[in-house]
Scaffold this active site. Structure first.
Site, short mmCIF file in Angstrom:
data_model
loop_
_atom_site.label_atom_id
_atom_site.label_comp_id
_atom_site.label_asym_id
_atom_site.label_seq_id
_atom_site.Cartn_x
_atom_site.Cartn_y
_atom_site.Cartn_z
N GLU A 289 10.45 -1.75 -15.43
CA GLU A 289 10.14 -0.33 -15.63
C GLU A 289 11.38 0.46 -15.26
OE1 GLU A 289 5.43 -0.63 -14.37
OE2 GLU A 289 6.80 0.57 -13.16
N GLU B 290 2.48 1.77 -23.37
CA GLU B 290 1.59 1.49 -22.25
C GLU B 290 0.84 2.77 -21.96
OE1 GLU B 290 2.97 -0.84 -18.94
OE2 GLU B 290 1.64 0.20 -17.54
N ARG C 273 14.17 3.21 -4.13
CA ARG C 273 13.32 3.34 -2.93
C ARG C 273 12.55 2.05 -2.63
NH1 ARG C 273 8.68 7.48 -5.07
NH2 ARG C 273 10.51 8.76 -5.44
N HIS C 274 12.30 1.23 -3.64
CA HIS C 274 11.67 -0.07 -3.34
C HIS C 274 12.48 -1.22 -3.94
CE1 HIS C 274 9.67 1.14 -7.04
NE2 HIS C 274 8.79 1.91 -6.44
N GLY D 188 -0.53 -2.94 -9.75
CA GLY D 188 0.29 -3.17 -8.57
C GLY D 188 -0.35 -2.73 -7.28
N HIS D 189 -0.37 -1.42 -7.05
CA HIS D 189 -0.68 -0.88 -5.73
C HIS D 189 -2.00 -1.42 -5.15
CE1 HIS D 189 -1.99 2.24 -2.82
NE2 HIS D 189 -0.72 2.19 -2.48
N ARG E 190 13.86 2.03 -9.59
CA ARG E 190 13.96 3.50 -9.62
C ARG E 190 15.40 3.92 -9.39
NH1 ARG E 190 8.69 6.21 -8.98
NH2 ARG E 190 9.94 8.09 -8.89
N THR F 15 4.64 8.43 -7.02
CA THR F 15 4.55 7.34 -7.99
C THR F 15 4.74 7.97 -9.38
OG1 THR F 15 3.13 5.55 -8.84
CG2 THR F 15 2.02 7.56 -8.12
N THR F 16 4.71 7.14 -10.43
CA THR F 16 4.92 7.68 -11.78
C THR F 16 3.73 8.57 -12.14
OG1 THR F 16 5.92 5.54 -12.24
CG2 THR F 16 5.60 7.01 -14.10
N ARG G 141 11.57 -1.90 7.09
CA ARG G 141 12.24 -2.50 8.24
C ARG G 141 13.73 -2.75 7.98
NH1 ARG G 141 9.50 -5.29 12.55
NH2 ARG G 141 8.02 -3.70 13.20
N HIS H 203 9.76 -1.91 -10.96
CA HIS H 203 10.36 -0.61 -11.34
C HIS H 203 11.64 -0.42 -10.55
CE1 HIS H 203 9.48 4.01 -11.91
NE2 HIS H 203 10.72 3.68 -12.23
N ASP I 231 6.37 -3.87 -6.76
CA ASP I 231 7.21 -2.85 -6.12
C ASP I 231 6.90 -2.69 -4.63
OD1 ASP I 231 8.18 -2.34 -8.62
OD2 ASP I 231 7.18 -0.40 -8.85
N HIS I 232 5.61 -2.73 -4.30
CA HIS I 232 5.25 -2.36 -2.93
C HIS I 232 5.48 -3.47 -1.91
CE1 HIS I 232 4.48 1.54 -4.27
NE2 HIS I 232 3.61 1.13 -5.16
N HIS J 141 -1.91 1.71 -14.33
CA HIS J 141 -1.79 2.74 -13.29
C HIS J 141 -3.15 3.04 -12.68
CE1 HIS J 141 -0.11 5.93 -10.85
NE2 HIS J 141 1.07 5.49 -11.22
N GLY J 142 -3.24 2.78 -11.37
CA GLY J 142 -4.46 3.12 -10.63
C GLY J 142 -5.63 2.19 -10.89
N ASN K 282 2.63 -5.85 -10.70
CA ASN K 282 3.72 -4.97 -10.23
C ASN K 282 3.94 -5.21 -8.73
OD1 ASN K 282 5.01 -2.69 -9.02
ND2 ASN K 282 4.81 -1.64 -10.98
N1 PXP Z 1 2.48 0.72 -15.24
C1 PXP Z 1 3.47 1.61 -15.01
C2 PXP Z 1 4.31 2.04 -16.17
C3 PXP Z 1 3.73 2.10 -13.72
O1 PXP Z 1 4.72 2.98 -13.51
C4 PXP Z 1 2.95 1.62 -12.65
C5 PXP Z 1 3.22 2.10 -11.25
O2 PXP Z 1 4.49 1.72 -10.87
C6 PXP Z 1 1.93 0.69 -12.94
C7 PXP Z 1 1.71 0.28 -14.24
C8 PXP Z 1 1.08 0.12 -11.84
O3 PXP Z 1 0.31 1.12 -11.26
P1 PXP Z 1 -0.45 0.80 -9.91
O4 PXP Z 1 0.59 0.45 -8.89
O5 PXP Z 1 -1.18 2.06 -9.61
O6 PXP Z 1 -1.37 -0.36 -10.19
#
Ligand code: PXP
Length: 250
Positions: free
Chosen positions: A82, A163, A61-62, A223-224, A57, A112-113, A30, A55, A21-22, A201-202, A19
């Protein structure tokens, strides 16, 4: 044949979706064009990622619409979009035709989600969205908590995959064992219904292994943590390179 000469079955392959996004979060801070999410996707591809996840959104935002278009056209890996269950996002997905869509709940003020979809509560809306997207050849996953009733409802929407939201597991602390058990039970249950199982996630280096060994899970989206870790893995090299450039210039 002695037991030591027996070869174990090949493990079920586990795809890794990255992911990005970040990267866009940092770019947008910037307002320019760098760092470029497409460049991140190409690095992820080179590093062995199987899927690029992004994602779009509602508040942009990203990731932005143009990021999705470039990722779809230029990255060369399957794109997992997403998105919230809205008419606008459905229209965009039908134009973009990513390989996969993961439907997620979206609240404007969330960081976040935060939780899984309430498939039971929004059944007709989600079912219609799944039907429209899958009719166009897009594999649809529903992002849900490890809850049997939600899995049953997901099955009834006709979705290709779920998921499982691993956020509660990742944040659990002392109750992590119980959260892991819920994910294991849910993954096996969904697989018996013939639904493909993903998770995310996480997830981090420290907590991913117990999830990676749950055999019905065939895809992880991360992702994060990886984007944060990449700064430390890459910072030494990037600073060293800048030192080199300025010393050559001088
Ligand atoms: N899966 C889904 C459906 C998500 O919404 C996210 C966060 O955008 C992730 C996976 C990835 O989560 P993380 O960024 O915490 O790794």
């Amino acid at each position: 044949m002695s037991s030591s000469s027996l070869r174990p079955y090949a493990p079920t392959p586990l795809r890794l979706g990255i992911n990005i996004d970040h990267v866009a979060t940092l770019r947008n801070a910037r307002g320019g064009t760098a760092p470029d999410p497409l460049r991140a996707a190409l690095v992820a591809k080179e590093a062995g990622a199987d899927i690029i996840t992004a994602h779009l959104r509602e508040d942009r935002r990203h990731i932005r619409d143009t990021d999705m278009q470039r990722l779809r056209a230029e990255c060369g890996l399957p794109l997992n979009m997403e998105m919230a269950v809205t008419d606008e996002m459905t229209r965009i997905a039908l134009q973009l035709l990513p390989h996969a869509v993961c439907l997620v709940p979206e609240r404007r003020l969330e960081i976040t989600t935060e939780g899984g979809l309430d498939v039971i509560g929004q059944f007709e809306k989600i079912k219609a969205c799944v039907g429209e997207l899958q009719h166009a050849g897009i594999e649809v996953a529903l992002f849900i908590g490890p809850d049997e009733a939600q899995i049953d409802a997901a099955k009834k929407t006709g979705c290709f995959a779920i998921e499982l939201h691993t956020g509660s597991y990742a944040d659990a602390g002392a109750t992590q064992g119980a959260e892991l058990k819920r994910l294991q039970t849910a993954a096996h249950y969904a697989a018996t219904l013939g639904i493909e199982v993903h998770a995310g996630h996480g997830l981090t280096y420290d907590n991913v292994s117990p999830i990676a060994v749950i055999t019905p899970i065939v895809e992880l989206n991360i992702g994060h943590f990886l984007m944060g870790e990449a700064m430390f893995v890459g910072m030494h090299k990037s600073i060293h390179h800048m030192k080199h450039i300025i010393s050559v210039a001088r």
